[in-house]
Design a protein around this motif. Sequence first.
Motif, PDB file in Angstrom:
ATOM      1  N   ARG A 339       2.779 -10.998   2.421  1.00 31.08           N
ATOM      2  CA  ARG A 339       1.499 -11.287   3.048  1.00 31.08           C
ATOM      3  C   ARG A 339       1.746 -11.704   4.495  1.00 31.08           C
ATOM      4  O   ARG A 339       2.693 -12.432   4.762  1.00 31.08           O
ATOM      5  CB  ARG A 339       0.826 -12.460   2.340  1.00 31.08           C
ATOM      6  CG  ARG A 339       0.400 -12.160   0.933  1.00 31.08           C
ATOM      7  CD  ARG A 339       0.183 -13.465   0.185  1.00 31.08           C
ATOM      8  NE  ARG A 339      -0.532 -13.258  -1.048  1.00 31.08           N
ATOM      9  CZ  ARG A 339      -0.430 -14.059  -2.103  1.00 31.08           C
ATOM     10  NH1 ARG A 339       0.378 -15.104  -2.081  1.00 31.08           N
ATOM     11  NH2 ARG A 339      -1.126 -13.820  -3.191  1.00 31.08           N
ATOM     12  N   PRO A 340       0.892 -11.296   5.402  1.00 30.99           N
ATOM     13  CA  PRO A 340       1.053 -11.815   6.760  1.00 30.99           C
ATOM     14  C   PRO A 340       0.893 -13.327   6.765  1.00 30.99           C
ATOM     15  O   PRO A 340       0.141 -13.881   5.967  1.00 30.99           O
ATOM     16  CB  PRO A 340      -0.060 -11.137   7.545  1.00 30.99           C
ATOM     17  CG  PRO A 340      -0.984 -10.554   6.540  1.00 30.99           C
ATOM     18  CD  PRO A 340      -0.258 -10.402   5.260  1.00 30.99           C
ATOM     19  N   ARG A 392      -1.984  -1.996   1.405  1.00 29.94           N
ATOM     20  CA  ARG A 392      -2.253  -3.423   1.154  1.00 29.94           C
ATOM     21  C   ARG A 392      -2.871  -3.537  -0.222  1.00 29.94           C
ATOM     22  O   ARG A 392      -3.835  -2.830  -0.522  1.00 29.94           O
ATOM     23  CB  ARG A 392      -3.203  -3.963   2.226  1.00 29.94           C
ATOM     24  CG  ARG A 392      -3.454  -5.449   2.112  1.00 29.94           C
ATOM     25  CD  ARG A 392      -3.911  -6.053   3.424  1.00 29.94           C
ATOM     26  NE  ARG A 392      -5.082  -5.391   3.964  1.00 29.94           N
ATOM     27  CZ  ARG A 392      -5.967  -6.009   4.758  1.00 29.94           C
ATOM     28  NH1 ARG A 392      -5.783  -7.271   5.089  1.00 29.94           N
ATOM     29  NH2 ARG A 392      -7.006  -5.376   5.234  1.00 29.94           N
ATOM     30  N   HIS A 394      -4.366  -5.933  -3.749  1.00 34.44           N
ATOM     31  CA  HIS A 394      -5.402  -6.967  -3.922  1.00 34.44           C
ATOM     32  C   HIS A 394      -4.868  -8.391  -3.754  1.00 34.44           C
ATOM     33  O   HIS A 394      -5.635  -9.336  -3.748  1.00 34.44           O
ATOM     34  CB  HIS A 394      -6.089  -6.810  -5.288  1.00 34.44           C
ATOM     35  CG  HIS A 394      -5.114  -6.535  -6.383  1.00 34.44           C
ATOM     36  ND1 HIS A 394      -5.131  -5.377  -7.136  1.00 34.44           N
ATOM     37  CD2 HIS A 394      -4.046  -7.231  -6.808  1.00 34.44           C
ATOM     38  CE1 HIS A 394      -4.128  -5.410  -7.991  1.00 34.44           C
ATOM     39  NE2 HIS A 394      -3.471  -6.513  -7.816  1.00 34.44           N
ATOM     40  N   ASP A 395      -3.552  -8.559  -3.670  1.00 32.35           N
ATOM     41  CA  ASP A 395      -3.000  -9.872  -3.325  1.00 32.35           C
ATOM     42  C   ASP A 395      -2.722  -9.969  -1.830  1.00 32.35           C
ATOM     43  O   ASP A 395      -2.143 -10.964  -1.364  1.00 32.35           O
ATOM     44  CB  ASP A 395      -1.683 -10.116  -4.081  1.00 32.35           C
ATOM     45  CG  ASP A 395      -1.926 -10.462  -5.540  1.00 32.35           C
ATOM     46  OD1 ASP A 395      -2.803 -11.299  -5.815  1.00 32.35           O
ATOM     47  OD2 ASP A 395      -1.242  -9.880  -6.411  1.00 32.35           O
ATOM     48  N   GLY A 396      -3.099  -8.920  -1.091  1.00 32.16           N
ATOM     49  CA  GLY A 396      -2.846  -8.938   0.345  1.00 32.16           C
ATOM     50  C   GLY A 396      -1.415  -8.589   0.716  1.00 32.16           C
ATOM     51  O   GLY A 396      -1.015  -8.739   1.871  1.00 32.16           O
TER      52      GLY A 396
ATOM     53  N   ARG B  14      -8.461 -15.516   5.936  1.00 28.73           N
ATOM     54  CA  ARG B  14      -7.223 -15.020   5.332  1.00 28.73           C
ATOM     55  C   ARG B  14      -7.272 -15.193   3.809  1.00 28.73           C
ATOM     56  O   ARG B  14      -6.889 -14.290   3.055  1.00 28.73           O
ATOM     57  CB  ARG B  14      -6.023 -15.773   5.905  1.00 28.73           C
ATOM     58  CG  ARG B  14      -4.697 -15.415   5.242  1.00 28.73           C
ATOM     59  CD  ARG B  14      -3.536 -15.967   6.040  1.00 28.73           C
ATOM     60  NE  ARG B  14      -2.263 -15.674   5.424  1.00 28.73           N
ATOM     61  CZ  ARG B  14      -1.615 -16.492   4.600  1.00 28.73           C
ATOM     62  NH1 ARG B  14      -2.142 -17.664   4.282  1.00 28.73           N
ATOM     63  NH2 ARG B  14      -0.447 -16.142   4.092  1.00 28.73           N
ATOM     64  N   THR B  17      -8.770 -12.459   1.764  1.00 26.73           N
ATOM     65  CA  THR B  17      -8.024 -11.221   1.494  1.00 26.73           C
ATOM     66  C   THR B  17      -6.767 -11.461   0.677  1.00 26.73           C
ATOM     67  O   THR B  17      -6.395 -10.618  -0.115  1.00 26.73           O
ATOM     68  CB  THR B  17      -7.649 -10.478   2.804  1.00 26.73           C
ATOM     69  OG1 THR B  17      -6.771 -11.311   3.570  1.00 26.73           O
ATOM     70  CG2 THR B  17      -8.876 -10.160   3.632  1.00 26.73           C
ATOM     71  N   VAL B  18      -6.094 -12.596   0.855  1.00 18.21           N
ATOM     72  CA  VAL B  18      -4.822 -12.749   0.131  1.00 18.21           C
ATOM     73  C   VAL B  18      -4.884 -13.693  -1.069  1.00 18.21           C
ATOM     74  O   VAL B  18      -4.013 -13.623  -1.937  1.00 18.21           O
ATOM     75  CB  VAL B  18      -3.656 -13.139   1.073  1.00 18.21           C
ATOM     76  CG1 VAL B  18      -3.555 -12.175   2.243  1.00 18.21           C
ATOM     77  CG2 VAL B  18      -3.757 -14.557   1.568  1.00 18.21           C
ATOM     78  N   PHE B  19      -5.875 -14.569  -1.130  1.00 13.67           N
ATOM     79  CA  PHE B  19      -5.959 -15.489  -2.272  1.00 13.67           C
ATOM     80  C   PHE B  19      -7.304 -15.360  -2.988  1.00 13.67           C
ATOM     81  O   PHE B  19      -7.763 -16.319  -3.625  1.00 13.67           O
ATOM     82  CB  PHE B  19      -5.756 -16.945  -1.816  1.00 13.67           C
ATOM     83  CG  PHE B  19      -4.476 -17.189  -1.083  1.00 13.67           C
ATOM     84  CD1 PHE B  19      -3.257 -16.855  -1.661  1.00 13.67           C
ATOM     85  CD2 PHE B  19      -4.468 -17.763   0.183  1.00 13.67           C
ATOM     86  CE1 PHE B  19      -2.053 -17.088  -0.986  1.00 13.67           C
ATOM     87  CE2 PHE B  19      -3.275 -17.989   0.863  1.00 13.67           C
ATOM     88  CZ  PHE B  19      -2.069 -17.652   0.280  1.00 13.67           C
ATOM     89  N   ALA B  20      -7.936 -14.184  -2.886  1.00 14.02           N
ATOM     90  CA  ALA B  20      -9.297 -14.016  -3.399  1.00 14.02           C
ATOM     91  C   ALA B  20      -9.421 -14.462  -4.856  1.00 14.02           C
ATOM     92  O   ALA B  20     -10.415 -15.047  -5.252  1.00 14.02           O
ATOM     93  CB  ALA B  20      -9.715 -12.547  -3.254  1.00 14.02           C
ATOM     94  N   ARG B  21      -8.376 -14.186  -5.661  1.00 19.01           N
ATOM     95  CA  ARG B  21      -8.488 -14.456  -7.099  1.00 19.01           C
ATOM     96  C   ARG B  21      -8.004 -15.837  -7.509  1.00 19.01           C
ATOM     97  O   ARG B  21      -8.047 -16.191  -8.695  1.00 19.01           O
ATOM     98  CB  ARG B  21      -7.718 -13.374  -7.866  1.00 19.01           C
ATOM     99  CG  ARG B  21      -8.281 -11.982  -7.572  1.00 19.01           C
ATOM    100  CD  ARG B  21      -7.710 -10.941  -8.493  1.00 19.01           C
ATOM    101  NE  ARG B  21      -6.285 -10.721  -8.230  1.00 19.01           N
ATOM    102  CZ  ARG B  21      -5.529  -9.888  -8.926  1.00 19.01           C
ATOM    103  NH1 ARG B  21      -6.049  -9.198  -9.927  1.00 19.01           N
ATOM    104  NH2 ARG B  21      -4.258  -9.728  -8.632  1.00 19.01           N
TER     105      ARG B  21
END
Lengths: 512, 512
Positions: A339-340, A392, A394-396, B14, B17-21
């Motif tokens: 992830r960035p 990319r 779904h966890d980014g 951020r 997109t990276v911790f949506a769940r």
Amino acid sequence: MMNRPLLLKDFAERAETVFARQLVVGYRDGERHVRTVAETIERARRLASSLHRLGIRPGDRVATFASNSLEHLELYLAVPAMGAVLHPLNIRIHRDEIRYVIEHAGDRVVFVDSELRDRLPAADTLEHTVTIGPGAGLDHETLIADGEPGFEFPEIPEDSAAAMCYTSGTTGQPKGVVYSHRSTVLHTLLQCLPDQYGLAERDIVLPLVPMFHANAWGLPYASLMVGARLVLPGTTSAPSEIAGMIAAERVTFAAAVPTVWHGISQLDDLPDVSSLREVVAGGAPLSRDLLTRLDRIGIPAIQGFGMTEVNPLLGVGRPPARLAEGSDEWMSARLSQGRPMPLVDVRVDDSVGGELLLSGNTVARSYYNADEQNSDRFTEDGWMRTGDIVTRDHDGLLRLVDRTKDLVKSGGEWISSVELENAIMAHSQVLEASVVAVPDERWGERPCAFVVRTAGSTLSSDDLRAHLADEVAKWWIPDRIEFVPEIAKTSVGKFDKKRLRGLADLGEDVAR
Amino acid sequence: MMNRPLLLKDFAERAETVFARQLVVGYRDGERHVRTVAETIERARRLASSLHRLGIRPGDRVATFASNSLEHLELYLAVPAMGAVLHPLNIRIHRDEIRYVIEHAGDRVVFVDSELRDRLPAADTLEHTVTIGPGAGLDHETLIADGEPGFEFPEIPEDSAAAMCYTSGTTGQPKGVVYSHRSTVLHTLLQCLPDQYGLAERDIVLPLVPMFHANAWGLPYASLMVGARLVLPGTTSAPSEIAGMIAAERVTFAAAVPTVWHGISQLDDLPDVSSLREVVAGGAPLSRDLLTRLDRIGIPAIQGFGMTEVNPLLGVGRPPARLAEGSDEWMSARLSQGRPMPLVDVRVDDSVGGELLLSGNTVARSYYNADEQNSDRFTEDGWMRTGDIVTRDHDGLLRLVDRTKDLVKSGGEWISSVELENAIMAHSQVLEASVVAVPDERWGERPCAFVVRTAGSTLSSDDLRAHLADEVAKWWIPDRIEFVPEIAKTSVGKFDKKRLRGLADLGEDVAR
């Protein structure tokens, strides 16, 4: 709240009071040298005062042409802290390129290891050459001896330049990136977070990545900020010597290109490296094969992803917390580009096959004095085009698919050179593989694979094509496969595709 | 490099997109509610759009009067991200003080838990009162239902105000501190470093510290940045319920005042809290006795040191890496106030007994609209006087000796009320002790000790004085010792010395 400039000198000033007794270790010609952090910072103050006496002022460029050493670290501290700009030169590129880079940057002083002095070209902008080690003329130790231990680092605006670095230039002339103090301080904070490098005072950090390679991936400043012990390996490069150093110094964290870890993983008698908490493989993709091999011998590796233009870390391949250790998804995440980091914005431009665009405080705004190249890479609304093709999930997590310029466009469809390389390298008798596009009358472009076989292997093109039939779409399978004894690398360890394209042009137009 | 403002909205964008769940968990009236991070941020966008419709604009104050809940978290996200200023009100102070604080801050809207509605005074500046939970008039859920899920958080300058917090005011009126986005973003990065809280995605974080207490010590923003799961305990406060929550949620990191950990350490049947990686005790000094007790029952505690004026964390009592675990020096370091975090400068002013002065991006520049108090606390050359008396050792560890106003000046020499309290509390039959200065004709001031004995103890003043003879200088031993059933605390759990001084004035002038 108070608004004080974010400056690299803050790390040095804090370290003087809270980490004064921490050690820094440097190897030179096989000898081990040790200093405290307090001594190191005092030497940096002395150095800064001598540079000031030589006429160096805020904004002036000071180059280095040196290995990873205590002296190089002193320059990392002194030069930005005094407001000047540190410019570490790549010691592996061609003389003409080095000269170009010095003059393009306008370097006024260069510090050079005595054993590298012959390889340093003359350049018009240079006013002083300072030797590190024995040599004629100005030398590092004299500047330190003559300097003022109480030299005060000035307060400057946080967007002042701290350092600059030229990309290794797989296409065209090297291009310079100027790092600001603000950017580098933020990068240092970000890279030390637990889900990035997770650096702490208890760490013993070995930067095997050269200090001319994108600020040694930020490790000198990160170690100083958290108070970790730095071990600087000098010119040590043989895998057995590196492994011995890790064992002797009880290194907990080391960073290098995959080739170095490959060499260490091949050692017959690996010493006790159980002190390693984590190692970073970066600068080129980490293969599943190498990662598994490192797992097996107890070297916990993580992939680092970045580029000179982002100071340089963008993310690490650390699996999302929800994934079960050892699962397929977990392994796939370790092989991802991660992830960035926080504070870096990401866009994926699907109109060009999925190009990664970046924006943020640790992202370059332009190349230094390079107006033409800049219009290609930097958009008017504040994004940098990376030239990397990514996906990319779904966890980014980002996954590097290719470089825009390395994609192969066959019959109007894209072939990822990186995916094809991975499919080829999945064969047990393949050591390395690199794929480039060659012009083709019928299809526009076709992939051409350069392959290094393992020792003693008699693998044929047809064997390999049979293997690939199970791995990729039929139309991806290269018509042309060239077995070579080795694949040329750039000065920072990446496949030199520019050179491979030249070779492909020379080669016979037949499949072997 | 690019220069983008450091804004709290970056963490939310951020996380989407990276911790949506990732989940956030909130307790209300004993019920457990769960939402994803994506849902939470969408709700924050809706809330922001509704507040915008109500006329709230960048810079406007939005107050909260609420427990630690999912809704409170939504306000933590929405209000600063839309450019307005979040002002969490201390629910434990007197109505008149609450009213003073609302009007002094100029709060235009207040969000209030329905069960706290009766305790919220009317105030001149308030235009809207929004109820969280069932109630008449505007309510939180309607604002969310009526809001726009795609509301875009604006880009504002990084020195814009994000939140404000009033100190609990052990002297005089409460004083307001305004946190900027820049300060809060930097504080979030700093507090997540491995040698500070070391927060990572894998953490499950339980802020027991109220969200009105100095931004819940930064934990909501820190958890959002690293993607940790937040568990918001609502009004849960009984030690057995908190311990049960830690066990049920598999909490890894929790933060509370020492009193809470004291309560948990006294439980007869502690559930399985082995998920705890670390707990922070802050807001009041952690005693050796409590720390050892927590060690014994397997709750790894660390002392957090900070103040409303520094956003609020300054450092944690983490021992320097060179100290052997379990050694005396190691234990003493755990009881220290730690090293100040990077980017915070420290001075110790010996002319006033060792007062701690601070400067840095996470340090207040002034109190909000309080010109008179400001000249005392903020120097012209950019330092804040903390009013804390400290020592600093060769590792840079700070140790809190006293508050400037709590020192006892006896015969021209200083007695540290804190050291004397610790010496008294070292007696096995003492539960709590607090020392204040009382005027004395001969010596100027003398210490007066208020002491709470353990249940059933018949400890006498003479017994205690005999104990103290081994612990402190003879002239430190209090002539006057008052045994009391309990010691009054302020709304954030500190000894209320203002009240004790009043009691001392009333008491008989004899030693008992």
